[in-house]
Design a protein around this motif. Structure first.
Motif, PDB file in Angstrom:
ATOM      1  N   ILE A  76       0.888  -1.163   0.145  1.00 29.60           N
ATOM      2  CA  ILE A  76      -0.088   0.114   0.002  1.00 29.60           C
ATOM      3  C   ILE A  76       0.826   1.276  -0.026  1.00 29.60           C
ATOM      4  CG2 ILE A  76      -1.758   1.338   1.252  1.00 29.60           C
ATOM      5  CD1 ILE A  76      -2.983  -1.471   2.496  1.00 29.60           C
ATOM      6  N   ILE A  77       0.682   2.341  -1.010  1.00 28.95           N
ATOM      7  CA  ILE A  77       1.540   3.215  -1.171  1.00 28.95           C
ATOM      8  C   ILE A  77       1.132   4.331  -0.301  1.00 28.95           C
ATOM      9  CG2 ILE A  77       2.372   5.011  -2.704  1.00 28.95           C
ATOM     10  CD1 ILE A  77       2.139   2.988  -5.027  1.00 28.95           C
ATOM     11  N   THR A  78       1.815   4.884   0.602  1.00 30.05           N
ATOM     12  CA  THR A  78       1.318   5.723   1.795  1.00 30.05           C
ATOM     13  C   THR A  78       2.036   7.170   1.375  1.00 30.05           C
ATOM     14  OG1 THR A  78       2.854   5.260   3.151  1.00 30.05           O
ATOM     15  CG2 THR A  78       0.723   4.316   3.466  1.00 30.05           C
ATOM     16  N   ASP A  79       2.980   7.299   0.635  1.00 31.32           N
ATOM     17  CA  ASP A  79       3.578   8.445   0.108  1.00 31.32           C
ATOM     18  C   ASP A  79       3.485   9.053  -1.338  1.00 31.32           C
ATOM     19  OD1 ASP A  79       4.921   6.437  -0.642  1.00 31.32           O
ATOM     20  OD2 ASP A  79       7.144   7.450   0.026  1.00 31.32           O
ATOM     21  N   PHE A  80       2.312   9.042  -1.759  1.00 30.82           N
ATOM     22  CA  PHE A  80       1.849   9.180  -3.208  1.00 30.82           C
ATOM     23  C   PHE A  80       2.190  10.736  -3.267  1.00 30.82           C
ATOM     24  CE2 PHE A  80      -0.415   9.579  -7.036  1.00 30.82           C
ATOM     25  CZ  PHE A  80      -0.192   8.389  -7.701  1.00 30.82           C
ATOM     26  N   PRO A  81       2.758  11.212  -4.310  1.00 32.29           N
ATOM     27  CA  PRO A  81       3.202  12.387  -4.457  1.00 32.29           C
ATOM     28  C   PRO A  81       1.610  13.254  -5.083  1.00 32.29           C
ATOM     29  CG  PRO A  81       4.090  11.252  -6.269  1.00 32.29           C
ATOM     30  CD  PRO A  81       3.450  10.133  -5.319  1.00 32.29           C
ATOM     31  N   LEU A  82       1.433  14.393  -4.402  1.00 32.15           N
ATOM     32  CA  LEU A  82       0.282  15.032  -4.654  1.00 32.15           C
ATOM     33  C   LEU A  82       0.695  16.245  -5.427  1.00 32.15           C
ATOM     34  CD1 LEU A  82      -1.094  15.217  -0.859  1.00 32.15           C
ATOM     35  CD2 LEU A  82      -1.789  13.643  -2.917  1.00 32.15           C
ATOM     36  N   LEU A  83      -0.294  16.927  -6.364  1.00 25.38           N
ATOM     37  CA  LEU A  83      -0.269  18.013  -6.972  1.00 25.38           C
ATOM     38  C   LEU A  83      -0.574  19.021  -6.186  1.00 25.38           C
ATOM     39  CD1 LEU A  83      -1.257  17.141 -10.621  1.00 25.38           C
ATOM     40  CD2 LEU A  83       0.998  17.715  -9.730  1.00 25.38           C
ATOM     41  N   ALA A  84      -1.797  18.687  -5.469  1.00 23.75           N
ATOM     42  CA  ALA A  84      -2.570  19.907  -4.507  1.00 23.75           C
ATOM     43  C   ALA A  84      -3.140  18.911  -3.433  1.00 23.75           C
ATOM     44  CB  ALA A  84      -3.413  20.567  -5.431  1.00 23.75           C
ATOM     45  N   ASP A  85      -3.219  19.472  -2.077  1.00 33.19           N
ATOM     46  CA  ASP A  85      -3.935  19.247  -0.860  1.00 33.19           C
ATOM     47  C   ASP A  85      -4.661  20.474  -0.719  1.00 33.19           C
ATOM     48  OD1 ASP A  85      -4.895  18.180   1.131  1.00 33.19           O
ATOM     49  OD2 ASP A  85      -3.187  17.651   2.199  1.00 33.19           O
ATOM     50  N   VAL A  86      -6.112  20.559  -1.200  1.00 27.46           N
ATOM     51  CA  VAL A  86      -7.008  21.634  -0.925  1.00 27.46           C
ATOM     52  C   VAL A  86      -7.803  21.518   0.588  1.00 27.46           C
ATOM     53  CG1 VAL A  86      -8.751  22.924  -1.857  1.00 27.46           C
ATOM     54  CG2 VAL A  86      -7.106  21.884  -3.439  1.00 27.46           C
ATOM     55  N   ASN A  87      -7.383  22.274   1.439  1.00 24.57           N
ATOM     56  CA  ASN A  87      -8.179  22.189   2.707  1.00 24.57           C
ATOM     57  C   ASN A  87      -9.261  23.224   2.960  1.00 24.57           C
ATOM     58  OD1 ASN A  87      -9.240  22.050   5.320  1.00 24.57           O
ATOM     59  ND2 ASN A  87      -7.043  22.088   6.215  1.00 24.57           N
ATOM     60  N   ILE A  88     -10.575  22.346   2.620  1.00 21.66           N
ATOM     61  CA  ILE A  88     -11.663  23.407   2.720  1.00 21.66           C
ATOM     62  C   ILE A  88     -12.481  23.674   4.004  1.00 21.66           C
ATOM     63  CG2 ILE A  88     -14.195  23.682   1.839  1.00 21.66           C
ATOM     64  CD1 ILE A  88     -13.099  21.914  -0.551  1.00 21.66           C
ATOM     65  N   GLY A  89     -11.979  22.633   4.892  1.00 17.75           N
ATOM     66  CA  GLY A  89     -12.199  22.879   6.197  1.00 17.75           C
ATOM     67  C   GLY A  89     -13.507  22.103   6.894  1.00 17.75           C
ATOM     68  N   TYR A  90     -14.153  21.609   5.954  1.00 22.58           N
ATOM     69  CA  TYR A  90     -15.278  20.656   6.033  1.00 22.58           C
ATOM     70  C   TYR A  90     -15.282  19.336   5.248  1.00 22.58           C
ATOM     71  CZ  TYR A  90     -17.349  24.667   8.275  1.00 22.58           C
ATOM     72  OH  TYR A  90     -17.527  25.542   9.047  1.00 22.58           O
ATOM     73  N   GLU A  91     -15.993  18.209   5.615  1.00 29.94           N
ATOM     74  CA  GLU A  91     -16.023  17.046   4.967  1.00 29.94           C
ATOM     75  C   GLU A  91     -16.386  17.089   3.518  1.00 29.94           C
ATOM     76  OE1 GLU A  91     -17.567  12.602   5.399  1.00 29.94           O
ATOM     77  OE2 GLU A  91     -18.180  13.912   7.109  1.00 29.94           O
ATOM     78  N   VAL A  92     -16.028  16.728   2.725  1.00 25.17           N
ATOM     79  CA  VAL A  92     -16.342  16.632   1.165  1.00 25.17           C
ATOM     80  C   VAL A  92     -17.449  15.243   1.074  1.00 25.17           C
ATOM     81  CG1 VAL A  92     -15.679  16.218  -1.300  1.00 25.17           C
ATOM     82  CG2 VAL A  92     -14.382  17.614   0.073  1.00 25.17           C
ATOM     83  N   THR A  93     -18.744  15.783   0.263  1.00 25.32           N
ATOM     84  CA  THR A  93     -19.605  14.545   0.431  1.00 25.32           C
ATOM     85  C   THR A  93     -19.780  14.232  -1.345  1.00 25.32           C
ATOM     86  OG1 THR A  93     -21.314  16.318   0.154  1.00 25.32           O
ATOM     87  CG2 THR A  93     -20.875  15.501   2.192  1.00 25.32           C
ATOM     88  N   HIS A  94     -19.401  15.258  -2.127  1.00 23.89           N
ATOM     89  CA  HIS A  94     -19.427  14.974  -3.665  1.00 23.89           C
ATOM     90  C   HIS A  94     -18.376  15.582  -4.284  1.00 23.89           C
ATOM     91  CE1 HIS A  94     -23.463  13.876  -2.183  1.00 23.89           C
ATOM     92  NE2 HIS A  94     -23.634  13.067  -3.272  1.00 23.89           N
ATOM     93  N   ILE A  95     -17.800  14.905  -5.392  1.00 24.36           N
ATOM     94  CA  ILE A  95     -16.909  15.523  -6.358  1.00 24.36           C
ATOM     95  C   ILE A  95     -17.068  15.109  -7.640  1.00 24.36           C
ATOM     96  CG2 ILE A  95     -14.570  15.499  -7.288  1.00 24.36           C
ATOM     97  CD1 ILE A  95     -13.409  15.284  -4.345  1.00 24.36           C
ATOM     98  N   GLN A  96     -17.394  16.191  -8.516  1.00 22.20           N
ATOM     99  CA  GLN A  96     -17.738  15.863 -10.016  1.00 22.20           C
ATOM    100  C   GLN A  96     -17.196  16.709 -10.775  1.00 22.20           C
ATOM    101  OE1 GLN A  96     -20.424  13.701 -11.398  1.00 22.20           O
ATOM    102  NE2 GLN A  96     -20.679  12.802  -9.399  1.00 22.20           N
ATOM    103  N   LEU A  97     -16.847  16.026 -12.148  1.00 22.49           N
ATOM    104  CA  LEU A  97     -16.328  16.868 -13.291  1.00 22.49           C
ATOM    105  C   LEU A  97     -17.349  16.938 -14.190  1.00 22.49           C
ATOM    106  CD1 LEU A  97     -12.734  14.914 -13.929  1.00 22.49           C
ATOM    107  CD2 LEU A  97     -13.039  17.615 -13.526  1.00 22.49           C
ATOM    108  N   ASN A  98     -17.373  18.290 -14.902  1.00 22.23           N
ATOM    109  CA  ASN A  98     -18.398  18.684 -15.915  1.00 22.23           C
ATOM    110  C   ASN A  98     -17.991  17.791 -16.893  1.00 22.23           C
ATOM    111  OD1 ASN A  98     -16.354  20.145 -16.747  1.00 22.23           O
ATOM    112  ND2 ASN A  98     -17.897  21.820 -17.284  1.00 22.23           N
TER     113      ASN A  98
END
Length: 170
Positions: A76-98
């Protein structure tokens, strides 16, 4: 009409290494597939986590898998390189691309209302440092949960939000 049949002799599915981008939360959301979106056009993968979302370069999955090919089913890879880590401050419930993969919708539930942030996908093209600002914000009324988000496949600017009460907003 003549249909030529193609023979695929070496076609098979192969599991890649497992990737962990966050610590396991105490409770997992029931529809975890709503927390994952991938853009083949830009080669990006978006993953919703406890306080925001993470952006990964899709091609990096193959690079990491090659490094761990001998034990890919166990590792299990735990140090996967990230392009961005966006902190919104609340739990995300949905993510959708148009449909044209240019806009990312991220829904969160605050105690007082629902908020859907819209992001320009091209802003995640390279390594992002600092805060990423949403291009638009849609604020829901009252204490409602989002049941689903859906982009219109023809009109790439039209997003429909379905609330737990059955109310639709576009």
């Amino acid at each position: 009409m003549y249909i030529s049949w193609l023979v695929f002799q070496d076609f098979k599915f192969q599991q890649l290494c497992k990737v962990r981008v966050t610590d396991t939360p105490q409770s997992l959301p029931p529809r975890r597939s709503d927390l994952l979106a991938a853009s083949s056009k830009y080669g990006l993968t978006f993953v919703g986590v406890q306080n925001g979302f993470k952006v990964l370069k899709t091609s990096e999955f193959y690079v990491q898998d090659e490094k761990h090919a001998s034990d890919r089913l166990k590792h299990i890879i735990t140090d996967f390189p990230l392009l961005a880590d966006v902190n919104i401050g609340y739990e995300v419930t949905h993510i959708q691309l148009n449909a044209d993969e240019s806009t990312l919708a991220v829904a969160i539930t605050r105690p007082e209302h629902v908020v859907v942030y819209l992001y320009d996908v091209t802003s995640f093209g390279g390594q992002v440092s600092g805060t990423v600002q949403a291009s638009h914000m849609i604020v829901g009324e009252g204490n409602q949960r989002v049941n689903d988000l859906a982009w219109n496949p023809v009109d790439t600017k039209l997003l429909v939000i379905c609330y737990c009460t059955g109310r639709l907003v576009n």
